[in-house]
Design an enzyme around this catalytic site. Structure first.
Site, PDB file in Angstrom:
ATOM      1  N   ARG A  55       0.821  -1.221   0.000  1.00 26.86           N
ATOM      2  CA  ARG A  55       0.000   0.000   0.000  1.00 26.86           C
ATOM      3  C   ARG A  55       0.850   1.265   0.000  1.00 26.86           C
ATOM      4  O   ARG A  55       0.516   2.232  -0.661  1.00 26.86           O
ATOM      5  CB  ARG A  55      -0.936  -0.003   1.209  1.00 26.86           C
ATOM      6  CG  ARG A  55      -2.174  -0.825   0.917  1.00 26.86           C
ATOM      7  CD  ARG A  55      -3.093  -0.835   2.095  1.00 26.86           C
ATOM      8  NE  ARG A  55      -2.617  -1.785   3.098  1.00 26.86           N
ATOM      9  CZ  ARG A  55      -3.406  -2.462   3.905  1.00 26.86           C
ATOM     10  NH1 ARG A  55      -4.714  -2.292   3.856  1.00 26.86           N
ATOM     11  NH2 ARG A  55      -2.926  -3.299   4.779  1.00 26.86           N
ATOM     12  N   LYS A 164      -2.681 -18.145   5.422  1.00 23.52           N
ATOM     13  CA  LYS A 164      -3.655 -18.301   6.489  1.00 23.52           C
ATOM     14  C   LYS A 164      -3.871 -16.965   7.192  1.00 23.52           C
ATOM     15  O   LYS A 164      -2.991 -16.119   7.077  1.00 23.52           O
ATOM     16  CB  LYS A 164      -3.223 -19.407   7.444  1.00 23.52           C
ATOM     17  CG  LYS A 164      -2.075 -19.021   8.368  1.00 23.52           C
ATOM     18  CD  LYS A 164      -1.800 -20.094   9.360  1.00 23.52           C
ATOM     19  CE  LYS A 164      -2.623 -19.928  10.603  1.00 23.52           C
ATOM     20  NZ  LYS A 164      -1.911 -19.312  11.744  1.00 23.52           N
ATOM     21  N   ASP A 193      -0.796 -23.934   4.352  1.00 23.88           N
ATOM     22  CA  ASP A 193      -0.644 -24.286   5.758  1.00 23.88           C
ATOM     23  C   ASP A 193       0.827 -24.658   5.868  1.00 23.88           C
ATOM     24  O   ASP A 193       1.227 -25.729   5.391  1.00 23.88           O
ATOM     25  CB  ASP A 193      -1.522 -25.481   6.124  1.00 23.88           C
ATOM     26  CG  ASP A 193      -1.399 -25.807   7.597  1.00 23.88           C
ATOM     27  OD1 ASP A 193      -0.276 -25.699   8.130  1.00 23.88           O
ATOM     28  OD2 ASP A 193      -2.403 -26.156   8.226  1.00 23.88           O
ATOM     29  N   HIS A 194       1.636 -23.800   6.461  1.00 27.80           N
ATOM     30  CA  HIS A 194       3.076 -24.024   6.341  1.00 27.80           C
ATOM     31  C   HIS A 194       3.528 -25.323   7.016  1.00 27.80           C
ATOM     32  O   HIS A 194       4.581 -25.846   6.701  1.00 27.80           O
ATOM     33  CB  HIS A 194       3.879 -22.809   6.829  1.00 27.80           C
ATOM     34  CG  HIS A 194       4.007 -22.695   8.313  1.00 27.80           C
ATOM     35  ND1 HIS A 194       3.030 -22.137   9.097  1.00 27.80           N
ATOM     36  CD2 HIS A 194       4.992 -23.063   9.175  1.00 27.80           C
ATOM     37  CE1 HIS A 194       3.419 -22.166  10.366  1.00 27.80           C
ATOM     38  NE2 HIS A 194       4.601 -22.727  10.441  1.00 27.80           N
ATOM     39  N   LYS A 198       6.649 -28.701   6.071  1.00 23.99           N
ATOM     40  CA  LYS A 198       7.745 -29.161   6.930  1.00 23.99           C
ATOM     41  C   LYS A 198       8.167 -30.556   6.482  1.00 23.99           C
ATOM     42  O   LYS A 198       7.324 -31.422   6.226  1.00 23.99           O
ATOM     43  CB  LYS A 198       7.316 -29.178   8.404  1.00 23.99           C
ATOM     44  CG  LYS A 198       7.121 -27.761   8.971  1.00 23.99           C
ATOM     45  CD  LYS A 198       6.833 -27.813  10.455  1.00 23.99           C
ATOM     46  CE  LYS A 198       6.371 -26.473  10.986  1.00 23.99           C
ATOM     47  NZ  LYS A 198       7.436 -25.563  11.362  1.00 23.99           N
ATOM     48  N   GLU A 232       4.087 -24.348  22.245  1.00 25.78           N
ATOM     49  CA  GLU A 232       5.079 -23.298  22.022  1.00 25.78           C
ATOM     50  C   GLU A 232       5.469 -22.673  23.350  1.00 25.78           C
ATOM     51  O   GLU A 232       4.639 -22.590  24.271  1.00 25.78           O
ATOM     52  CB  GLU A 232       4.483 -22.197  21.144  1.00 25.78           C
ATOM     53  CG  GLU A 232       4.148 -22.656  19.747  1.00 25.78           C
ATOM     54  CD  GLU A 232       3.658 -21.496  18.908  1.00 25.78           C
ATOM     55  OE1 GLU A 232       4.425 -21.025  18.065  1.00 25.78           O
ATOM     56  OE2 GLU A 232       2.517 -21.059  19.104  1.00 25.78           O
ATOM     57  N   HIS A 256      -3.026 -26.221  11.355  1.00 27.40           N
ATOM     58  CA  HIS A 256      -1.865 -27.096  11.516  1.00 27.40           C
ATOM     59  C   HIS A 256      -2.227 -28.431  12.193  1.00 27.40           C
ATOM     60  O   HIS A 256      -1.867 -29.501  11.714  1.00 27.40           O
ATOM     61  CB  HIS A 256      -0.780 -26.418  12.356  1.00 27.40           C
ATOM     62  CG  HIS A 256      -0.441 -25.022  11.891  1.00 27.40           C
ATOM     63  ND1 HIS A 256      -0.422 -24.665  10.573  1.00 27.40           N
ATOM     64  CD2 HIS A 256      -0.095 -23.903  12.578  1.00 27.40           C
ATOM     65  CE1 HIS A 256      -0.077 -23.387  10.461  1.00 27.40           C
ATOM     66  NE2 HIS A 256       0.111 -22.901  11.666  1.00 27.40           N
ATOM     67  N   LYS A 356       0.231 -21.548  23.808  1.00 29.22           N
ATOM     68  CA  LYS A 356       1.403 -20.677  23.912  1.00 29.22           C
ATOM     69  C   LYS A 356       1.847 -20.638  25.368  1.00 29.22           C
ATOM     70  O   LYS A 356       1.059 -20.909  26.275  1.00 29.22           O
ATOM     71  CB  LYS A 356       1.060 -19.272  23.440  1.00 29.22           C
ATOM     72  CG  LYS A 356       0.669 -19.241  21.963  1.00 29.22           C
ATOM     73  CD  LYS A 356       1.162 -18.004  21.274  1.00 29.22           C
ATOM     74  CE  LYS A 356       0.781 -17.978  19.814  1.00 29.22           C
ATOM     75  NZ  LYS A 356       1.723 -18.649  18.931  1.00 29.22           N
TER      76      LYS A 356
END
Ligand code: BG6
Length: 510
Positions: A55, A164, A193-194, A198, A232, A256, A356
């Site tokens: 932008r 995502k 979806d990373h 993997k 995490e 995920h 988390k």
């Protein structure tokens, strides 16, 4: 055919990669490093251009410098100067509002100009890496401008990659799919979806279907439960504004964790064709029974972290993080117990959790087998007969461990669980490609195996949307606290205890 069937991926035709959201965090951390590492491995076409769209206006040179700095900071390998200089002149920036049709006409001019220079046509990969609020105008303008349906002969010459989150509930995901379907053919669409990129997630299919010892026991006759943990240590950091509207269920479980579940539970596909694999994932997801949300039989747990110690460091509670409203009831932890009502899995609970500020970073799939009958060993307390476990470690310390019972050395017969372990790094060395390298290369090659199909996204939302609605009505009622640095709320332990299980990840089996 999926890249899984090939030794190496073929180099795609002349390509223009257009990144929307080019000055954003993801471009700097993941996309630019992935593109340049692919180039370093000579996996990009000879003629490859990159157009960043954002932008706020930026000069081409400023954008080039921004990318170079990002590479220096985030690339897994040092970038070869000679290679960078070759690429640099193929990088451009286009500034414009995402809802301005004119800006898309100018973008098309830029693309046509590059094709003219090439004296050839090129495929365009439009990568939407913006906040989700502008997915719709970008998709609409790609459609209206004609960029979505560029052709090479009879084939499409445009592809679109969508980051995502794909929707925030079932309704918004459906709406997004409708917008996409009106403008693109599903074969042109790559929903990211990373986790699927993997290395260890891809290798899950190989472990299951390239070995004959697992299939006979991969079912309700031998498996007592399956546990998927994506934990995490980090908190929400600077992403409070985004996270508070999302929460653990949307941010991690819907995508995920559900993908890990689908790959673990699916039937063997009839071929490595992307559609065969995705059909099987969809079938497994469709067989999941709607979850009980209320009372004693509730199959869902949510929690939020309060202050505590993570890795020896003091961590603040979620409500004191930047950008979190004081009346927030967003969950930073979610655990579910799913039941897959099909021939293979009926009666085997699939426990999933993600959170988390937990005690450790771990993404693991643990398959717990039924205990052997306690006839020979097991009646006596010297023989603590642990169930066999197969633990597939997605990250970190990628690998696979099988836990078996063994006799401890000595004149007395005593049993102890031992581990048969395989570690990726020990066996193959480090420096494996990053997930985004795999995914960008596959998208360029038109291989959708590791991307979410439209129906998959909707099925996953259809299971989880009722939970979100319920939690939204309940507000803080039922939202448990857990101290940062622990394995989450007590309710999550009770969820498993009710069926005679315990969480495996985080427990010391040595
Ligand atoms: C992202 C989530 O999709 O995945 C983040 O939005 C999360 O909240 C991240 O931290 C985890 O990814 P990885 O690859 O570090 O496990």
């Amino acid at each position: 055919m999926s890249h899984l069937a090939n030794q190496e991926s073929a180099s795609p035709p002349a390509t223009i990669i257009v990144i929307f959201g080019a000055s954003g965090d993801l471009t700097a951390r993941k996309l630019a490093p992935a593109i340049f590492n692919l180039s370093q491995d000579q996996l990009l076409p000879e003629n490859c251009f990159l157009i960043g769209v954002g932008r706020s206006p930026m000069q081409d040179n400023e954008f080039r410098k921004y990318l170079k700095d990002s590479l220096d900071q985030y690339s897994r390998r040092k970038i070869d100067e000679e290679n960078w200089q070759k690429l640099e002149s193929n990088i451009f920036f286009h500034g414009g509002a995402y809802d301005d049709p004119n800006s898309f006409n100018q973008l098309e001019e830029l693309i046509l100009g590059l094709e003219k220079k090439l004296q050839n046509s090129a495929q365009c990969l439009f990568y939407i890496s913006t906040p989700p609020s502008v997915f719709e105008p970008i998709l609409e303008n790609l459609g209206e401008s004609g960029l979505a349906k560029r052709h090479h002969g009879s084939g499409f010459a445009s592809k679109v990659v969508i980051e995502k989150p794909f929707g925030k509930d079932l309704e918004s995901a459906r709406k997004l799919n409708n917008i996409i379907n009106q403008r693109f053919d599903e074969s042109q669409v790559f929903r990211i979806d990373h986790y699927l990129g993997k290395e260890t997630v891809q290798s899950l299919l190989v472990q299951r279907f390239a070995n004959s010892i697992f299939e006979p026991v991969w079912n309700r006759n031998y498996v007592s439960c399956v546990q998927i943990t994506v934990s995490e240590e980090i908190g929400v950091g600077k992403r409070g504004g985004y996270y508070d509207k999302s929460g653990a269920l949307r941010d991690m479980i819907q995508n995920h964790v559900m993908q890990l579940l689908a790959l673990t539970a699916m039937e063997p596909p009839s071929s490595l064709n992307p559609e065969s694999i995705r059909d099987e994932k969809v079938k497994a997801l469709k067989a999941i029974k709607p979850l009980s949300l209320k009372g004693q039989n509730s199959e869902v747990v949510r929690g939020v972290y309060t202050e505590g110690l993570v890795g020896g460091e003091k961590a603040t509670g979620y409500l004191n993080e930047d950008g979190i409203p004081e009346d927030s009831f967003t969950e930073t932890y979610a655990a579910l117990c799913l039941n897959i009502e099909n021939w293979r899995w009926k009666g085997v609970p699939f426990y999933m959790r993600s959170g988390k500020r937990l005690a450790g970073k771990a993404s693991e799939i643990a398959v717990q087998f039924k205990r052997p009958p306690g006839i020979l060993f097991g009646q006596d307390e010297r023989f603590s007969l642990a169930p066999n476990l197969l633990v597939i470690r997605i990250q970190p310390n990628e690998g696979v461990t099988l836990y078996l019972n063994s006799k401890t050395p000595g004149l007395e017969t005593k049993l102890q669980p031992i581990q048969l372990s395989f570690g990726y790094e020990t066996t193959f060395g480090s420096n494996t490609p990053e997930a985004y390298e795999r995914l960008i290369l596959d998208a360029l090659n038109g291989d959708g195996t590791l991307f979410i199909r439209g129906d998959e996204a909707e099925i996953s939302w259809s299971l989880l949307s009722p939970i979100l609605t319920y939690w939204n009505e309940q507000k803080t009622n039922g939202l448990e606290n857990y101290s940062a640095g622990t394995w989450g709320p007590v309710g999550a332990d009770k969820l498993l205890l009710a069926k005679g299980h315990e969480w495996i990840t985080g427990k010391d089996y040595k």
